[in-house]
Design a protein around this motif. Structure first.
Motif, PDB file in Angstrom:
ATOM      1  N   MET A 144       0.844  -1.333   0.048  1.00 53.36           N
ATOM      2  CA  MET A 144      -0.008   0.060  -0.064  1.00 53.36           C
ATOM      3  C   MET A 144       0.840   1.214  -0.102  1.00 53.36           C
ATOM      4  N   ASP A 145       2.022   1.307   0.853  1.00 52.81           N
ATOM      5  CA  ASP A 145       2.768   2.242   0.898  1.00 52.81           C
ATOM      6  C   ASP A 145       3.261   2.854  -0.442  1.00 52.81           C
ATOM      7  N   ARG A 187       0.830   4.196  -2.991  1.00 51.93           N
ATOM      8  CA  ARG A 187       0.706   5.504  -2.499  1.00 51.93           C
ATOM      9  C   ARG A 187       1.995   6.406  -2.894  1.00 51.93           C
ATOM     10  N   PRO A 203      -3.241  12.300  -5.830  1.00 53.73           N
ATOM     11  CA  PRO A 203      -2.410  11.549  -5.502  1.00 53.73           C
ATOM     12  C   PRO A 203      -2.820   9.987  -5.529  1.00 53.73           C
ATOM     13  N   GLN A 233      -4.291   6.604  -4.591  1.00 49.57           N
ATOM     14  CA  GLN A 233      -4.901   6.147  -3.447  1.00 49.57           C
ATOM     15  C   GLN A 233      -5.030   4.521  -3.748  1.00 49.57           C
ATOM     16  N   VAL A 234      -5.386   4.041  -2.509  1.00 49.67           N
ATOM     17  CA  VAL A 234      -5.564   2.501  -2.547  1.00 49.67           C
ATOM     18  C   VAL A 234      -6.913   2.213  -1.857  1.00 49.67           C
ATOM     19  N   ASP A 236      -8.731   4.585   0.952  1.00 52.72           N
ATOM     20  CA  ASP A 236      -8.262   5.678   1.377  1.00 52.72           C
ATOM     21  C   ASP A 236      -9.369   7.080   1.163  1.00 52.72           C
TER      22      ASP A 236
END
Length: 81
Positions: A20-21, A24, A34, A36-37, A40
Motif C-alpha cells: 500500500m505504501d 501511494r 495522489p 490512493q488505495v 483511502d
C-alpha cells in the motif's frame, strides 16, 4: 480466503502495508490527485466528518424536523451560520 492459512497473519499485514505504501508513493498521472488505495477516500471522509460533522441537506433536516414533530421528540439541530 483466509491469508493466515498460507502465512503468518502479521507477516501478511506487513507485506500489505509495504504494498500500500509503495502504491501511494508511486508517481500519479495527475499531480493534483495522489495515488490512493482501497479505503483511502473513505478514511479521508471519515476523518473530515469527525472534524466538521456530517453535512445534511435542507430536505433531510426538514424530514428530521417533521419526524420529531410527529413523534414528540425535541428537534435539536441548529442551522449552520
Amino acid at each position: 480466503l483466509d491469508p493466515a492459512r498460507f502465512r503468518d497473519a502479521w507477516t501478511f499485514k506487513d507485506s500489505m502495508d509495504i504494498m500500500m505504501d509503495t502504491l501511494r508513493a508511486s508517481k500519479p498521472k495527475d499531480p493534483d490527485n495522489p495515488v490512493q488505495v482501497a479505503g483511502d477516500p473513505e478514511y479521508a471522509a471519515a476523518n473530515e466528518r469527525m472534524k466538521t460533522g456530517i453535512p445534511l441537506t435542507r430536505c433531510v433536516i426538514e424530514d428530521i424536523r417533521t419526524i420529531c414533530g410527529s413523534s414528540g421528540a425535541p428537534f435539536t439541530l441548529e442551522a449552520e451560520k
